[in-house]
Design an enzyme around this catalytic site. Structure first.
Site, PDB file in Angstrom:
ATOM      1  N   TYR A 157      -1.514  -8.378  -9.569  1.00  0.00           N
ATOM      2  CA  TYR A 157      -0.634  -7.787  -8.768  1.00  0.00           C
ATOM      3  C   TYR A 157       0.731  -7.891  -9.411  1.00  0.00           C
ATOM      4  O   TYR A 157       1.650  -6.792  -8.861  1.00  0.00           O
ATOM      5  CB  TYR A 157      -0.610  -8.473  -7.453  1.00  0.00           C
ATOM      6  CG  TYR A 157      -0.141  -7.403  -6.245  1.00  0.00           C
ATOM      7  CD1 TYR A 157      -0.746  -6.432  -5.852  1.00  0.00           C
ATOM      8  CD2 TYR A 157       1.250  -8.105  -5.399  1.00  0.00           C
ATOM      9  CE1 TYR A 157      -0.175  -5.548  -4.997  1.00  0.00           C
ATOM     10  CE2 TYR A 157       1.783  -6.982  -4.427  1.00  0.00           C
ATOM     11  CZ  TYR A 157       0.867  -5.833  -4.290  1.00  0.00           C
ATOM     12  OH  TYR A 157       1.456  -5.388  -3.201  1.00  0.00           O
ATOM     13  N   LYS A 164       7.091  -6.377  -3.158  1.00  0.00           N
ATOM     14  CA  LYS A 164       6.897  -6.745  -1.944  1.00  0.00           C
ATOM     15  C   LYS A 164       7.617  -7.798  -1.583  1.00  0.00           C
ATOM     16  O   LYS A 164       8.213  -7.875  -0.373  1.00  0.00           O
ATOM     17  CB  LYS A 164       5.516  -6.957  -1.881  1.00  0.00           C
ATOM     18  CG  LYS A 164       4.654  -5.892  -2.158  1.00  0.00           C
ATOM     19  CD  LYS A 164       4.808  -4.742  -1.265  1.00  0.00           C
ATOM     20  CE  LYS A 164       3.626  -3.670  -1.078  1.00  0.00           C
ATOM     21  NZ  LYS A 164       4.114  -2.416  -0.492  1.00  0.00           N
ATOM     22  N   ILE A 193      -7.556  -3.447   1.204  1.00  0.00           N
ATOM     23  CA  ILE A 193      -8.327  -2.373   1.868  1.00  0.00           C
ATOM     24  C   ILE A 193      -8.531  -1.362   0.555  1.00  0.00           C
ATOM     25  O   ILE A 193      -7.926  -1.208  -0.160  1.00  0.00           O
ATOM     26  CB  ILE A 193      -7.681  -1.591   2.854  1.00  0.00           C
ATOM     27  CG1 ILE A 193      -7.235  -2.648   4.172  1.00  0.00           C
ATOM     28  CG2 ILE A 193      -8.499  -0.575   3.445  1.00  0.00           C
ATOM     29  CD1 ILE A 193      -6.548  -2.138   5.270  1.00  0.00           C
TER      30      ILE A 193
HETATM   31  P1  NAD Z   1      -2.415   5.280  -0.888  1.00  0.00           P
HETATM   32  O1  NAD Z   1      -2.793   5.655  -2.218  1.00  0.00           O
HETATM   33  O2  NAD Z   1      -3.593   5.762  -0.024  1.00  0.00           O
HETATM   34  O3  NAD Z   1      -1.092   5.259  -0.375  1.00  0.00           O
HETATM   35  C1  NAD Z   1      -0.081   5.234  -1.304  1.00  0.00           C
HETATM   36  C2  NAD Z   1       0.967   6.155  -0.835  1.00  0.00           C
HETATM   37  O4  NAD Z   1       2.104   6.023  -1.616  1.00  0.00           O
HETATM   38  C3  NAD Z   1       0.434   7.577  -1.340  1.00  0.00           C
HETATM   39  O5  NAD Z   1       0.445   8.521  -0.197  1.00  0.00           O
HETATM   40  C4  NAD Z   1       1.472   8.240  -2.454  1.00  0.00           C
HETATM   41  O6  NAD Z   1       1.731   9.660  -2.494  1.00  0.00           O
HETATM   42  C5  NAD Z   1       2.570   7.339  -2.135  1.00  0.00           C
HETATM   43  N1  NAD Z   1       3.741   7.308  -3.004  1.00  0.00           N
HETATM   44  C6  NAD Z   1       3.749   6.641  -4.173  1.00  0.00           C
HETATM   45  N2  NAD Z   1       4.866   7.143  -4.749  1.00  0.00           N
HETATM   46  C7  NAD Z   1       5.584   7.723  -3.854  1.00  0.00           C
HETATM   47  C8  NAD Z   1       7.055   8.369  -4.113  1.00  0.00           C
HETATM   48  N3  NAD Z   1       7.683   8.343  -5.293  1.00  0.00           N
HETATM   49  N4  NAD Z   1       7.487   9.160  -3.093  1.00  0.00           N
HETATM   50  C9  NAD Z   1       6.690   9.185  -2.133  1.00  0.00           C
HETATM   51  N5  NAD Z   1       5.479   8.693  -1.831  1.00  0.00           N
HETATM   52  C10 NAD Z   1       5.038   7.899  -2.789  1.00  0.00           C
HETATM   53  O7  NAD Z   1      -2.748   3.502  -0.669  1.00  0.00           O
HETATM   54  P2  NAD Z   1      -2.407   2.539   0.525  1.00  0.00           P
HETATM   55  O8  NAD Z   1      -3.140   1.356   0.049  1.00  0.00           O
HETATM   56  O9  NAD Z   1      -2.691   3.155   1.976  1.00  0.00           O
HETATM   57  O10 NAD Z   1      -0.984   1.997   0.490  1.00  0.00           O
HETATM   58  C11 NAD Z   1       0.029   2.268   1.602  1.00  0.00           C
HETATM   59  C12 NAD Z   1       0.957   1.027   1.513  1.00  0.00           C
HETATM   60  O11 NAD Z   1       0.084   0.008   1.950  1.00  0.00           O
HETATM   61  C13 NAD Z   1       1.752   0.592   0.247  1.00  0.00           C
HETATM   62  O12 NAD Z   1       2.867   0.225   0.559  1.00  0.00           O
HETATM   63  C14 NAD Z   1       0.771  -0.607  -0.246  1.00  0.00           C
HETATM   64  O13 NAD Z   1       1.496  -1.487  -0.945  1.00  0.00           O
HETATM   65  C15 NAD Z   1       0.599  -1.353   1.380  1.00  0.00           C
HETATM   66  N6  NAD Z   1      -0.869  -2.273   1.412  1.00  0.00           N
HETATM   67  C16 NAD Z   1      -2.006  -1.782   0.551  1.00  0.00           C
HETATM   68  C17 NAD Z   1      -2.979  -2.782   0.791  1.00  0.00           C
HETATM   69  C18 NAD Z   1      -4.240  -2.177   0.371  1.00  0.00           C
HETATM   70  O14 NAD Z   1      -5.233  -3.200  -0.166  1.00  0.00           O
HETATM   71  N7  NAD Z   1      -4.829  -0.998   0.137  1.00  0.00           N
HETATM   72  C19 NAD Z   1      -2.840  -4.000   1.287  1.00  0.00           C
HETATM   73  C20 NAD Z   1      -1.537  -4.389   1.728  1.00  0.00           C
HETATM   74  C21 NAD Z   1      -0.611  -3.174   1.590  1.00  0.00           C
HETATM   75  O1  0WE Z   2      -0.159  -2.824  -2.614  1.00  0.00           O
HETATM   76  C1  0WE Z   2      -1.024  -2.373  -3.420  1.00  0.00           C
HETATM   77  C2  0WE Z   2      -1.352  -1.357  -4.188  1.00  0.00           C
HETATM   78  C3  0WE Z   2      -0.046  -0.815  -4.645  1.00  0.00           C
HETATM   79  C4  0WE Z   2      -0.074  -0.103  -5.861  1.00  0.00           C
HETATM   80  C5  0WE Z   2      -1.096   0.640  -6.523  1.00  0.00           C
HETATM   81  C6  0WE Z   2      -1.412   1.480  -7.666  1.00  0.00           C
HETATM   82  C7  0WE Z   2      -2.463   1.803  -8.185  1.00  0.00           C
HETATM   83  C8  0WE Z   2      -2.287   3.172  -9.109  1.00  0.00           C
HETATM   84  C9  0WE Z   2       0.946   0.296  -6.442  1.00  0.00           C
HETATM   85  N1  0WE Z   2       0.919   1.039  -7.413  1.00  0.00           N
HETATM   86  C10 0WE Z   2      -0.134   1.660  -8.267  1.00  0.00           C
HETATM   87  N2  0WE Z   2       0.053   2.419  -9.310  1.00  0.00           N
HETATM   88  C11 0WE Z   2      -0.898   3.096  -9.737  1.00  0.00           C
HETATM   89  O2  0WE Z   2      -1.021   3.797 -10.933  1.00  0.00           O
HETATM   90  N3  0WE Z   2      -2.180  -3.426  -2.839  1.00  0.00           N
HETATM   91  C12 0WE Z   2      -1.865  -4.461  -1.716  1.00  0.00           C
HETATM   92  C13 0WE Z   2      -3.524  -3.166  -3.033  1.00  0.00           C
HETATM   93  C14 0WE Z   2      -3.727  -3.816  -4.444  1.00  0.00           C
HETATM   94  O3  0WE Z   2      -3.341  -3.751  -5.655  1.00  0.00           O
HETATM   95  C15 0WE Z   2      -3.398  -4.811  -6.357  1.00  0.00           C
HETATM   96  C16 0WE Z   2      -4.212  -5.877  -5.622  1.00  0.00           C
HETATM   97  C17 0WE Z   2      -4.073  -5.264  -4.313  1.00  0.00           C
HETATM   98  C18 0WE Z   2      -4.716  -6.221  -3.153  1.00  0.00           C
HETATM   99  C19 0WE Z   2      -3.263  -4.815  -7.936  1.00  0.00           C
HETATM  100  C20 0WE Z   2      -3.777  -5.792  -8.525  1.00  0.00           C
HETATM  101  C21 0WE Z   2      -4.362  -6.825  -7.678  1.00  0.00           C
HETATM  102  C22 0WE Z   2      -4.535  -7.023  -6.379  1.00  0.00           C
END
Ligand code: NAD
Ligand code: 0WE
Length: 264
Positions: A157, A164, A193
């Site tokens: 991460y 974060k 997720i």
């Molecule tokens: P996702 O890929 O569906 O959404 C990520 C979004 O970030 C996309 O819509 C992308 O267009 C947007 N984005 C990235 N760079 C951007 C920029 N410069 N300007 C505008 N938008 C931009 O993935 P997600 O998992 O739904 O992520 C949404 C949030 O949830 C993030 O903050 C992520 O860190 C957080 N989150 C995700 C998880 C997980 O496991 N998926 C867990 C906890 C928190």
């Molecule tokens: O916040 C996140 C993911 C955010 C994210 C994901 C990507 C993938 C594609 C930010 N930047 C990028 N850049 C890319 O090019 N999560 C909480 C999901 C997540 O991501 C991980 C996790 C978990 C959980 C990455 C490494 C280890 C665990």
């Protein structure tokens, strides 16, 4: 009459039907909110327009949060038809993919560090500044999405964890700044997720299995569950809550040793 009826809420971060932002939009729509959306780039435009339609909205605007101009244009356009705004949902993050794989000290660069912090944390206060006048004095709320990697280290991460941590501090400082004008600021720390952002991560499937096995509820959470908590936090039911990070993670963060019955 849902508990969000009469609320006008802007949702940033829809990229696919799996996006956490999509789960939030669906839940908020079900609970009666009127919604507006942004898309990051032209590639996502038509898709987001289509999703918005499904949630009863034709308000869709471009917004790459690295652009001051796009952020200010967003709120001037939105203000033309919505002179008041009740909520902003910030559901986006980014760090360069090659910094989310490998030993933190080995892979982190100045450029990646700055990019991650700019997009994933700074953007929250930038949006709050630009949207401030539309949100003033009407018990509105800002909501962002975080992850436990803000507080604890975990493999890969890396720099996102630092971003974060900054985002969560941003929630507390913004809550103090905007509280006097009635605006609340909160975060949801969601469990892992499978979304697009997760698809690119090496061994994400393995992490999901491990996480489910070590979680009190013995499963991962869904975007619907995050959507329900988000709806609550942006509603008047949460009128006394600000500066808070609410865990929607099946209880994972509350245990010290997880489960010993690990089938892995
Ligand atoms: P996702 O890929 O569906 O959404 C990520 C979004 O970030 C996309 O819509 C992308 O267009 C947007 N984005 C990235 N760079 C951007 C920029 N410069 N300007 C505008 N938008 C931009 O993935 P997600 O998992 O739904 O992520 C949404 C949030 O949830 C993030 O903050 C992520 O860190 C957080 N989150 C995700 C998880 C997980 O496991 N998926 C867990 C906890 C928190
Ligand atoms: O916040 C996140 C993911 C955010 C994210 C994901 C990507 C993938 C594609 C930010 N930047 C990028 N850049 C890319 O090019 N999560 C909480 C999901 C997540 O991501 C991980 C996790 C978990 C959980 C990455 C490494 C280890 C665990």
């Amino acid at each position: 009459m849902g508990f969000l009826s009469g609320k006008r809420i802007l949702v940033l971060g829809v990229a696919s039907k799996l996006s956490i932002a999509s789960g939030i939009a669906a839940a908020m729509h079900k609970n009666g909110a009127e919604l507006a959306f942004t898309y990051q780039n032209e590639k996502l435009k038509d898709r987001v327009i289509k999703f918005a339609e499904g949630w009863g909205s034709n308000k869709v605007y471009p917004c790459d949060v690295t652009s001051d101009l796009q952020i200010s244009d967003l709120f001037s356009q939105l203000g033309e038809t919505w002179p008041e705004l009740d909520g902003i949902v910030h559901c986006l993050a980014y760090a360069p993919a090659n910094e989310l794989n490998g030993n933190y000290v080995d892979v982190t660069t100045r450029e990646g560090f700055l990019k991650a912090h700019e997009i994933s944390s700074y953007s929250l206060v930038a949006l709050a500044q630009a949207g401030r006048e539309l949100m003033k004095n009407q018990n509105g709320s800002l909501l962002t999405l975080s992850y436990l990697g803000a507080l604890r280290s975990l493999p890969n991460y890396n720099v996102m964890g630092l971003a974060k941590a900054s985002l969560e501090a941003n929630v507390r400082y913004m809550a103090a700044s905007l509280g006097p004008e009635g605006t609340r600021v909160n975060g949801i720390s969601a469990g892992p997720i499978k979304t697009l952002a997760a698809a690119g991560i090496k061994s994400f499937r393995k992490m999901l299995v491990h996480n489910a096995n070590q979680t009190p509820l013995r499963r991962n959470v869904t975007i619907e569950e995050v959507g329900n908590a988000a709806s609550f936090l942006c509603s008047d039911l949460a009128s006394g809550i600000t500066g808070e990070i609410l865990y929607v993670d099946g209880g994972f963060n509350t245990t010290a040793m997880g489960s010993l019955n690990d089938p892995l």
